[in-house]
Design a protein around this motif. Structure first.
Motif, PDB file in Angstrom:
ATOM      1  N   PHE A  39       0.801  -1.212   0.000  1.00  0.00           N
ATOM      2  CA  PHE A  39       0.000   0.000   0.000  1.00  0.00           C
ATOM      3  C   PHE A  39       0.840   1.272   0.000  1.00  0.00           C
ATOM      4  O   PHE A  39       0.336   2.343  -0.349  1.00  0.00           O
ATOM      5  CB  PHE A  39      -0.933   0.015   1.215  1.00  0.00           C
ATOM      6  CG  PHE A  39      -2.225  -0.738   1.000  1.00  0.00           C
ATOM      7  CD1 PHE A  39      -2.484  -1.401  -0.187  1.00  0.00           C
ATOM      8  CD2 PHE A  39      -3.189  -0.782   2.003  1.00  0.00           C
ATOM      9  CE1 PHE A  39      -3.669  -2.086  -0.383  1.00  0.00           C
ATOM     10  CE2 PHE A  39      -4.386  -1.462   1.816  1.00  0.00           C
ATOM     11  CZ  PHE A  39      -4.630  -2.113   0.617  1.00  0.00           C
ATOM     12  N   ALA A  40       2.098   1.213   0.394  1.00  0.00           N
ATOM     13  CA  ALA A  40       2.941   2.410   0.384  1.00  0.00           C
ATOM     14  C   ALA A  40       3.055   2.959  -1.035  1.00  0.00           C
ATOM     15  O   ALA A  40       3.115   2.195  -2.012  1.00  0.00           O
ATOM     16  CB  ALA A  40       4.325   2.095   0.941  1.00  0.00           C
ATOM     17  N   ARG A  41       3.091   4.273  -1.155  1.00  0.00           N
ATOM     18  CA  ARG A  41       3.135   4.905  -2.475  1.00  0.00           C
ATOM     19  C   ARG A  41       4.494   4.761  -3.150  1.00  0.00           C
ATOM     20  O   ARG A  41       4.651   5.068  -4.327  1.00  0.00           O
ATOM     21  CB  ARG A  41       2.774   6.386  -2.345  1.00  0.00           C
ATOM     22  CG  ARG A  41       1.350   6.633  -1.870  1.00  0.00           C
ATOM     23  CD  ARG A  41       0.328   5.992  -2.810  1.00  0.00           C
ATOM     24  NE  ARG A  41      -1.032   6.108  -2.330  1.00  0.00           N
ATOM     25  CZ  ARG A  41      -1.946   6.891  -2.886  1.00  0.00           C
ATOM     26  NH1 ARG A  41      -1.635   7.650  -3.924  1.00  0.00           N
ATOM     27  NH2 ARG A  41      -3.178   6.915  -2.408  1.00  0.00           N
ATOM     28  N   GLY A  42       5.499   4.308  -2.419  1.00  0.00           N
ATOM     29  CA  GLY A  42       6.826   4.104  -2.981  1.00  0.00           C
ATOM     30  C   GLY A  42       7.586   3.128  -2.106  1.00  0.00           C
ATOM     31  O   GLY A  42       7.003   2.376  -1.338  1.00  0.00           O
ATOM     32  N   GLY A  43       8.910   3.117  -2.245  1.00  0.00           N
ATOM     33  CA  GLY A  43       9.725   2.266  -1.390  1.00  0.00           C
ATOM     34  C   GLY A  43      10.133   0.976  -2.057  1.00  0.00           C
ATOM     35  O   GLY A  43       9.734   0.659  -3.183  1.00  0.00           O
ATOM     36  N   ALA A  44      10.914   0.197  -1.315  1.00  0.00           N
ATOM     37  CA  ALA A  44      11.529  -1.007  -1.873  1.00  0.00           C
ATOM     38  C   ALA A  44      10.495  -2.067  -2.229  1.00  0.00           C
ATOM     39  O   ALA A  44      10.606  -2.726  -3.269  1.00  0.00           O
ATOM     40  CB  ALA A  44      12.539  -1.571  -0.873  1.00  0.00           C
ATOM     41  N   ALA A  45       9.485  -2.271  -1.369  1.00  0.00           N
ATOM     42  CA  ALA A  45       8.512  -3.328  -1.628  1.00  0.00           C
ATOM     43  C   ALA A  45       7.777  -3.093  -2.945  1.00  0.00           C
ATOM     44  O   ALA A  45       7.646  -4.004  -3.777  1.00  0.00           O
ATOM     45  CB  ALA A  45       7.516  -3.423  -0.471  1.00  0.00           C
ATOM     46  N   LEU A  46       7.314  -1.878  -3.150  1.00  0.00           N
ATOM     47  CA  LEU A  46       6.586  -1.579  -4.379  1.00  0.00           C
ATOM     48  C   LEU A  46       7.505  -1.665  -5.594  1.00  0.00           C
ATOM     49  O   LEU A  46       7.091  -2.125  -6.671  1.00  0.00           O
ATOM     50  CB  LEU A  46       5.949  -0.200  -4.288  1.00  0.00           C
ATOM     51  CG  LEU A  46       4.956   0.137  -5.400  1.00  0.00           C
ATOM     52  CD1 LEU A  46       3.800  -0.862  -5.424  1.00  0.00           C
ATOM     53  CD2 LEU A  46       4.414   1.559  -5.224  1.00  0.00           C
ATOM     54  N   ALA A  47       8.754  -1.276  -5.437  1.00  0.00           N
ATOM     55  CA  ALA A  47       9.712  -1.381  -6.541  1.00  0.00           C
ATOM     56  C   ALA A  47       9.925  -2.840  -6.943  1.00  0.00           C
ATOM     57  O   ALA A  47      10.003  -3.169  -8.133  1.00  0.00           O
ATOM     58  CB  ALA A  47      11.038  -0.730  -6.149  1.00  0.00           C
ATOM     59  N   VAL A  48      10.020  -3.732  -5.948  1.00  0.00           N
ATOM     60  CA  VAL A  48      10.177  -5.163  -6.238  1.00  0.00           C
ATOM     61  C   VAL A  48       8.945  -5.702  -6.955  1.00  0.00           C
ATOM     62  O   VAL A  48       9.054  -6.493  -7.903  1.00  0.00           O
ATOM     63  CB  VAL A  48      10.443  -5.933  -4.925  1.00  0.00           C
ATOM     64  CG1 VAL A  48      10.259  -7.435  -5.134  1.00  0.00           C
ATOM     65  CG2 VAL A  48      11.839  -5.641  -4.415  1.00  0.00           C
ATOM     66  N   LEU A  49       7.766  -5.283  -6.517  1.00  0.00           N
ATOM     67  CA  LEU A  49       6.543  -5.750  -7.166  1.00  0.00           C
ATOM     68  C   LEU A  49       6.479  -5.275  -8.617  1.00  0.00           C
ATOM     69  O   LEU A  49       6.087  -6.036  -9.518  1.00  0.00           O
ATOM     70  CB  LEU A  49       5.319  -5.266  -6.391  1.00  0.00           C
ATOM     71  CG  LEU A  49       3.968  -5.761  -6.899  1.00  0.00           C
ATOM     72  CD1 LEU A  49       3.900  -7.286  -6.924  1.00  0.00           C
ATOM     73  CD2 LEU A  49       2.836  -5.181  -6.065  1.00  0.00           C
TER      74      LEU A  49
END
Length: 295
Positions: A39-49
């Motif tokens: 749910f974060a608008r950015g960051g490492a998790a979303l980048a990996v996804l």
């Protein structure tokens, strides 16, 4: 990718396997992730996804919408999900036939669990309204999953299968049938005194679900603690659940839009290869189902 034009197979993609899956790029039809982890608008998790999305279709599976809550859908949660759907363009979006939101101490709180619903008309009305709200916001069909439940309500005036079938008919949503959850519930019914064979009970459950409503099946392991069976997603799929999976493939046949299968594993995480082996077992049974239809 599989050879079947109807069946697709994926695995639940969890943090311990992020790096090795991106490096190995195994042949899978899709990956499933838990929506709330991104749910974060950015960051490492979303980048990996986003990186994974370049190679695989992604299915978003939620655990927090609390679709059966009389307190309604949390607007913030729904907006975060809508933003994630827009970013990722998932192949499917799903959540559970459960409740978790309710009044406590003058505020609306979230229980952070998948609490079971009583299968009666009032609960169905609430669930249908909430599912429709989510579908209207996401502008797509939502899939709703049956629960593994550890309590029973005495006020039910519908069966679980009748409840879910009515939900699909009234709201237009799809059903995500978790085969392991059905078996866990049947085993716990046996421990509570039922004399019905769990596998036969599960087959009867599957036979009461309309095939056209089912878009996805889930497979997982569970833990038998002696006095209760827990849906912990921490082991290989057992023989009985594979038997029920074969029955589900035959039952849900060539439903419109195809039939996806997901292998889940969330605790006591094994190597990625173990999940890929389980997915291969599912594909082998799908091939047999394809052959049976062709014959």
């Amino acid at each position: 990718m599989t050879d079947s034009t109807f069946f697709t197979t994926g695995i639940g993609w969890r943090h311990p396997h992020y790096a090795c899956l991106l490096e190995a790029q195994p042949e899978l039809d899709f990956l499933e992730v838990h929506s709330e982890n991104f749910f974060a608008r950015g960051g490492a998790a979303l980048a990996v996804l986003h990186e994974a999305r370049q190679s695989y279709p992604v299915s978003l599976h939620g655990v927090g919408l609390a679709l059966g809550s009389a307190a309604g859908i949390d607007p913030w949660h729904l907006e975060q999900l809508a933003a994630l759907v827009e970013r990722i363009e998932p192949v499917r979006v799903s959540d559970h036939a459960s409740f978790a939101r309710g009044p406590w101490g003058g505020a609306t709180v979230h229980a952070a669990d998948l609490l079971p619903l009583a299968f009666h008309r009032q609960s169905l009305d609430v669930l249908c309204a909430n599912v429709q709200q989510v579908q209207d916001r996401l502008k797509r069909r939502l899939l709703v999953e049956n629960l593994s439940a550890y309590v029973r309500f005495n006020t039910c005036d519908m069966s679980e299968t009748g409840f879910l079938s009515a939900l699909a008919s009234r709201s237009g949503c799809g059903l995500l049938v978790d085969v392991n959850n059905i078996y866990v519930n049947a085993c716990n019914e046996r421990l509570a005194g039922s004399t019905e064979d769990p596998v036969r009970a599960c087959m009867a459950w599957l036979d009461q679900i309309p095939p056209h409503a089912v878009a996805e099946l889930h497979l997982a392991g569970h833990k038998d603690c002696g006095d209760i069976v827990i849906d912990d997603h921490g082991s290989r799929v057992c023989d009985e659940v594979w038997q029920l999976y074969r029955h589900a493939l035959a039952r849900f046949g060539k439903a419109p839009g195809g039939l996806a299968t997901l292998v889940e594993w969330d605790t006591d995480m094994p190597s990625l290869q173990v999940l890929l082996d389980e997915a291969a077992s599912a594909r082998a049974l799908q091939a047999l189902a394809d052959s049976a239809v062709a014959a």
